[in-house]
Scaffold this active site. Structure first.
Site, short mmCIF file in Angstrom:
data_model
loop_
_atom_site.label_atom_id
_atom_site.label_comp_id
_atom_site.label_asym_id
_atom_site.label_seq_id
_atom_site.Cartn_x
_atom_site.Cartn_y
_atom_site.Cartn_z
N HIS A 156 0.86 -1.19 0.00
CA HIS A 156 0.00 0.00 0.00
C HIS A 156 0.89 1.24 0.00
O HIS A 156 1.95 1.25 0.61
CB HIS A 156 -0.90 0.01 1.24
CG HIS A 156 -2.07 0.92 1.09
ND1 HIS A 156 -2.00 2.27 1.36
CD2 HIS A 156 -3.33 0.69 0.67
CE1 HIS A 156 -3.17 2.83 1.12
NE2 HIS A 156 -4.01 1.89 0.69
N ASP A 175 -7.98 -5.10 -0.60
CA ASP A 175 -8.40 -5.90 -1.76
C ASP A 175 -8.09 -7.38 -1.63
O ASP A 175 -8.54 -8.18 -2.46
CB ASP A 175 -7.73 -5.36 -3.02
CG ASP A 175 -8.23 -3.96 -3.34
OD1 ASP A 175 -7.41 -3.05 -3.47
OD2 ASP A 175 -9.47 -3.79 -3.40
C1 SDX Z 1 -5.91 0.32 -3.18
O1 SDX Z 1 -4.13 4.77 -1.97
C2 SDX Z 1 -5.10 4.13 -1.47
O2 SDX Z 1 -5.58 4.46 -0.39
C3 SDX Z 1 -5.63 2.99 -2.32
C4 SDX Z 1 -6.70 2.14 -1.66
C5 SDX Z 1 -7.98 2.91 -1.44
O3 SDX Z 1 -8.73 2.55 -0.53
O4 SDX Z 1 -8.24 3.81 -2.27
O5 SDX Z 1 -6.25 1.65 -0.39
C6 SDX Z 1 -7.09 0.95 -2.54
O6 SDX Z 1 -5.56 0.70 -4.28
C7 SDX Z 1 -5.13 -0.72 -2.43
C8 SDX Z 1 -3.87 -1.22 -3.23
C9 SDX Z 1 -4.36 -2.25 -4.24
N1 SDX Z 1 -3.28 -2.62 -5.19
C10 SDX Z 1 -2.71 -3.83 -5.12
O7 SDX Z 1 -2.95 -4.68 -4.27
C11 SDX Z 1 -1.70 -4.08 -6.25
C12 SDX Z 1 -0.43 -4.70 -5.66
N2 SDX Z 1 0.23 -3.70 -4.86
C13 SDX Z 1 1.34 -2.97 -5.46
O8 SDX Z 1 1.12 -2.61 -6.81
C14 SDX Z 1 1.89 -1.87 -4.57
O9 SDX Z 1 1.99 -2.41 -3.32
C15 SDX Z 1 1.19 -0.55 -4.48
C16 SDX Z 1 1.14 0.14 -5.79
C17 SDX Z 1 -0.20 -0.70 -3.92
C18 SDX Z 1 1.99 0.31 -3.51
O10 SDX Z 1 3.29 0.36 -3.95
P1 SDX Z 1 4.38 1.06 -3.00
O11 SDX Z 1 4.11 0.84 -1.58
O12 SDX Z 1 4.51 2.47 -3.46
O13 SDX Z 1 5.64 0.25 -3.25
P2 SDX Z 1 6.57 0.43 -4.49
O14 SDX Z 1 5.76 0.29 -5.75
O15 SDX Z 1 7.42 1.65 -4.32
O16 SDX Z 1 7.47 -0.86 -4.31
C19 SDX Z 1 8.35 -0.97 -3.18
C20 SDX Z 1 8.96 -2.35 -3.29
C21 SDX Z 1 9.36 -2.70 -4.72
O17 SDX Z 1 10.39 -3.67 -4.64
P3 SDX Z 1 11.94 -3.15 -4.79
O18 SDX Z 1 11.98 -2.30 -6.03
O19 SDX Z 1 12.23 -2.37 -3.54
O20 SDX Z 1 12.74 -4.44 -4.89
O21 SDX Z 1 7.97 -3.32 -2.91
C22 SDX Z 1 7.70 -4.14 -4.03
C23 SDX Z 1 8.14 -3.40 -5.27
O22 SDX Z 1 8.44 -4.29 -6.31
N3 SDX Z 1 6.24 -4.37 -4.03
C24 SDX Z 1 5.69 -5.55 -4.21
C25 SDX Z 1 4.30 -5.34 -4.08
N4 SDX Z 1 4.08 -4.04 -3.83
C26 SDX Z 1 5.28 -3.44 -3.81
N5 SDX Z 1 6.23 -6.77 -4.49
C27 SDX Z 1 5.35 -7.80 -4.62
N6 SDX Z 1 4.00 -7.66 -4.50
C28 SDX Z 1 3.46 -6.46 -4.24
N7 SDX Z 1 2.13 -6.33 -4.13
#
Ligand code: SDX
Length: 390
Positions: free
Chosen positions: A271, A328
């Protein structure tokens, strides 16, 4: 210090706006709507009451809640010309673009609800959106399965009507299942607002041009459709089914995620704000077993989800990146058990988020200080250069 909360100076510079509606503490896993903890609202309130709270700022008296409920019931009918709108889409159209198009089209039918600075018009737009968006959502579903659209029944409230319009048939009476009504009401409460998430920021940005409420919410629906945002609940189920079909242990899938094989992510995890367990996911997880038991949901997929969570929460890769289940992760399993197809999951998220979008749009219109307005940028392109003489 902004009244209830003290922020460190570094955070203040990152904030895109201020708002009095929802408070999140991502490190502590706190979520409050107008000061009320989500756990208390989930336990004691209803989606209609929470919608009133978010939009008008305080919990309604029983009389205020009843008046709000009645006003919504009286505006559920769609203009017959708008019903024709659904015929223009291909049968297999995803319901989210249908929803955003039809919501935008509401501004062509209700010219008396467009002025963002006329309180009466804003109130009419609020009631019309709360009343008609669930109906549009149900009609998009009916269109996709080739079934007739029913007329709303004003003896039912918003959630009951939505279920009946989604699953009812003209040939037989529709029996509301109180377990489904209660479960959907809870899930809608949990999705009702979430401060400046992608779709809400979109509603604010579009509204900051004084665009009407219908147009602004339509833009929010499109943002929510993104798989990294609202589309994640649908993606979680696809992921669980993929693991189920592979017959592999979840550990194998987790390894692929850690190796970032073709960008695969653990959908429903992580998140932008919560670097701890999403309090909404905790509530859904606690009720998932009970609801699935009563609805006869797919327990195997739930077991896979629970196992995935167990493995991820003890794995350094996820711990070091503060990746926890978000709202989710479990919701799709419950929507499926209610009888909704996967492509309706994000539509259900949109219905839940609607009062939050409306509340934040109204707040911004009342207080221009909270307009996100026009973001600036850092230019990283070419230095000035002259057009070549030929
Ligand atoms: C919602 O904003 C809100 O409030 C949204 C929401 C709402 O109520 O409106 O809460 C609803 O959108 C919830 C989120 C739903 N999305 C998902 O479940 C999709 C999977 N999640 C990821 O895409 C990700 O976690 C995000 C986009 C939600 C958040 O990304 P972050 O926290 O900004 O993390 P990042 O993209 O900067 O990544 C940091 C690291 C990376 O690895 P490194 O580059 O450090 O090696 O964490 C990894 C990412 O690859 N990572 C994940 C991951 N999420 C981040 N690795 C595996 N699985 C994941 N889900």
């Amino acid at each position: 210090t902004t009244g209830a909360v003290t922020y460190d100076p570094g955070f203040v510079n990152t904030a895109a706006t201020s708002s009095a509606i929802t408070y999140i503490d991502g490190d502590k896993g706190i979520l409050r709507y107008r000061g009320y903890p989500i756990e208390e609202l989930a336990e004691h309130s209803s989606f209609l009451e929470v919608s009133y709270l978010l939009i008008y700022g305080n919990l309604p008296t029983p009389a205020e809640l009843d008046a709000f409920d009645q006003r919504i019931r009286r505006h559920t009918m769609l203009h017959e010309d708008l019903k024709g709108f659904f015929g223009g889409f291909p049968r297999d159209a995803h319901p989210m673009p249908v929803l955003s198009s039809a919501v935008s089209a509401l501004s062509t039918f209700y010219q008396d609800s467009l002025d963002p600075f006329d309180d009466e018009q804003v109130e009419m737009a609020t009631i019309r959106l709360m009343a008609k968006m669930p109906v549009i959502a149900a009609y998009a579903y009916k269109k996709s399965i080739g079934q007739p659209m029913l007329y709303p029944d004003n003896s039912m409230n918003l959630v009951e009507n939505y279920l009946r319009l989604s699953f009812g048939l003209p040939a037989e009476p529709y029996e509301l299942d109180p377990v489904v009504v209660k479960a959907l009401d809870l899930l809608l409460i949990l999705h009702a607002d979430h401060e400046q998430n992608c779709s809400t920021s979109t509603v604010r940005l579009v509204g900051s041009a004084n665009a009407n409420m219908f147009a602004s919410v339509s833009a929010g629906i499109n943002a929510l459709f993104g798989p990294l945002h609202g589309g994640a609940n649908e993606a979680v189920l696809n992921m669980l089914r993929q693991i189920q079909d592979s017959g592999e242990p979840v550990e194998k899938f987790v390894e692929r995620v850690k190796n970032k094989e073709d960008g695969v992510k653990l959908m429903g995890f992580g998140h932008r704000v919560y670097k701890n367990y999403d309090p909404r996911a905790k509530i859904v997880k606690a009720t998932a077993h009970e609801i699935l038991e009563k609805l006869g949901g797919n327990d195997e997929l739930l077991e896979i989800a629970m196992r995935l969570e167990e493995v991820a929460l003890t794995d350094e890769y996820f711990i070091s990146r503060k990746l926890y289940p978000n709202v989710d992760f479990y919701t799709g399993l419950i929507y499926k058990a209610m009888g909704f197809p996967e492509k309706m999951f994000t539509v259900l998220f949109a219905i839940g988020r609607l009062p939050g979008w409306i509340a934040q749009w109204r707040e911004m219109m009342k207080d221009p200080e909270t307009k996100i307005g026009r973001p600036r940028q850092l230019y990283t392109g070419e230095p000035e250069r002259m057009y070549p003489s030929r």
